[in-house]
Scaffold this motif. Sequence first.
Motif, PDB file in Angstrom:
ATOM      1  N   UNK A   1      -0.234  -9.641  20.458  1.00  0.00           N
ATOM      2  CA  UNK A   1      -0.197 -10.885  20.789  1.00  0.00           C
ATOM      3  C   UNK A   1      -0.335 -12.030  19.746  1.00  0.00           C
ATOM      4  N   UNK A   2      -0.972 -11.409  18.649  1.00  0.00           N
ATOM      5  CA  UNK A   2      -1.105 -12.369  17.531  1.00  0.00           C
ATOM      6  C   UNK A   2      -0.068 -11.816  16.421  1.00  0.00           C
ATOM      7  N   UNK A   3       0.809 -10.973  16.323  1.00  0.00           N
ATOM      8  CA  UNK A   3       1.587 -10.648  15.443  1.00  0.00           C
ATOM      9  C   UNK A   3       2.548 -11.623  14.898  1.00  0.00           C
ATOM     10  N   UNK A   4       3.187 -12.492  15.790  1.00  0.00           N
ATOM     11  CA  UNK A   4       3.891 -13.623  15.598  1.00  0.00           C
ATOM     12  C   UNK A   4       3.337 -14.706  14.493  1.00  0.00           C
ATOM     13  N   UNK A   5       2.090 -15.134  15.102  1.00  0.00           N
ATOM     14  CA  UNK A   5       1.255 -16.078  14.489  1.00  0.00           C
ATOM     15  C   UNK A   5       0.866 -15.602  13.130  1.00  0.00           C
ATOM     16  N   UNK A   6       0.528 -14.047  13.051  1.00  0.00           N
ATOM     17  CA  UNK A   6       0.150 -13.736  11.667  1.00  0.00           C
ATOM     18  C   UNK A   6       1.212 -13.570  10.777  1.00  0.00           C
ATOM     19  N   UNK A   7       2.620 -13.211  11.146  1.00  0.00           N
ATOM     20  CA  UNK A   7       3.730 -13.334  10.273  1.00  0.00           C
ATOM     21  C   UNK A   7       3.979 -14.684  10.010  1.00  0.00           C
ATOM     22  N   UNK A   8       3.818 -15.720  10.717  1.00  0.00           N
ATOM     23  CA  UNK A   8       3.871 -17.188  10.241  1.00  0.00           C
ATOM     24  C   UNK A   8       2.968 -17.462   9.210  1.00  0.00           C
ATOM     25  N   UNK A   9       1.770 -16.994   9.466  1.00  0.00           N
ATOM     26  CA  UNK A   9       0.561 -17.398   8.450  1.00  0.00           C
ATOM     27  C   UNK A   9       0.938 -16.987   7.285  1.00  0.00           C
ATOM     28  N   UNK A  10       1.196 -15.406   7.014  1.00  0.00           N
ATOM     29  CA  UNK A  10       1.493 -14.829   5.981  1.00  0.00           C
ATOM     30  C   UNK A  10       2.872 -15.349   5.187  1.00  0.00           C
ATOM     31  N   UNK A  11       3.745 -15.764   5.820  1.00  0.00           N
ATOM     32  CA  UNK A  11       4.804 -16.259   5.482  1.00  0.00           C
ATOM     33  C   UNK A  11       4.818 -17.596   4.705  1.00  0.00           C
ATOM     34  N   UNK A  12       3.578 -18.522   4.631  1.00  0.00           N
ATOM     35  CA  UNK A  12       3.345 -19.524   3.905  1.00  0.00           C
ATOM     36  C   UNK A  12       3.220 -19.401   2.391  1.00  0.00           C
ATOM     37  N   UNK A  13       3.742 -20.285   1.666  1.00  0.00           N
ATOM     38  CA  UNK A  13       3.952 -20.234   0.178  1.00  0.00           C
ATOM     39  C   UNK A  13       2.741 -19.927  -0.379  1.00  0.00           C
ATOM     40  N   UNK A  14       1.523 -20.234   0.254  1.00  0.00           N
ATOM     41  CA  UNK A  14       0.188 -19.737  -0.727  1.00  0.00           C
ATOM     42  C   UNK A  14      -0.228 -18.517  -0.513  1.00  0.00           C
TER      43      UNK A  14
END
Length: 404
Positions: free
Chosen positions: A251-264
Amino acid sequence: MKHDHLITAGFVPLLDSALLVVAKERGFAAEQSIDLTLVRERSWATIRDRLAVSHFDVAHILGPMPIACNLGLTALASKMVVPMALGLGGNAVTVSAALWQAMADCGAANDLDAQRNGTALRQAIDRRRGEPLRFGVVHPYSGHNYELRYWLSASGIDPDRDMEIVILPPPDMGDALAAGVIDGYCAGEPWNTFGVLKRGARLATVKAAIWRSSPEKVLGVNAGWAGAHPEALSALLVAVYNASLWCSRPDNHEELASLLAMPAYVGRPAELLLPALKGVLPVSEGETLLVEDFFVPNAKAATFPWKSHALWFYTQMVRWGQVEHTPEHRKIAADTYRPDIYRDALTPLGIAMPSASSKVEGALRAETPVGSTGTLTLGPDGFFDGSLFDPDDVDGYISGQSRG
């Protein structure tokens, strides 16, 4: 919140930097009074060099690289310890559409089966005329290089005679494939998914099929810093372990993908990161396959730094002529991975962890409860060709290895 520990960590923008990113972004580092600074680097050589000169205290790093540094195989290197792994699996072998067609004509299938598709690749090479195939890996001292070579050799292909293996940064792999510079590559995510979805490539097999429950990135720590800051290191291991639990929850995978997608961080669209997190991988355009153990951040003792993993990497360094096999070199390799530091840091959490520091790789044919509590499950593990690696018989394993 007051921060007692200032820690600077280097990382390369890959999916398996997730544990460090989550430790910072979800507050697990702050909970342990750590002010964690993450510094993005493009290459593994830069990560190694900046650890050596103490620009970084710790880093997301290739599993074999600290061993290579401790063995003196790289010019600029400090002594390193590995007190924690950063997950199991996470790589794949991606090939061009043209090479896939040649493999399919020889019986390759879309099931990522290492045995079948390796045999098909060997037959395709046998039929091929002209230039030898060229495959890319990310570094000579990488799990990618060793698992690719293992797969090729066990399939009857000599990696040094029957093809050329070249070094490329992970973000360049898909473009090099599309341009015809290479015919295939072994890399971490999201670069296999990128190759398939954006560059017309095909997945041939995955790390989880070549060597099940096998290590990839680890936490590399400057040994001088580790010796001087044991409390900070223990606190970091707790933070990263808690991050691994968070990363492991679907249930955290969507949020994790969004975090990792950040430019930093990885700086690529979340839709390129989600497939590996969910284990539903695109094998070709419009076709996906479920690989449940593609990337494992916490289960199966995924963060435990097994000495048997370190020793297997060492046997491959010997096999491919990177280092001479001596008792001293074997000891240096084994001592690089530090389950003792892991246990000291995480025992207060009351988590289940292995009581042994090594295991026979390939001995577990099914999921197996271990330990007195039975709450820790290991396996299945091991190599696609059914071989075993006994860390107590490194000499025998090395003498039994062929070059191809």
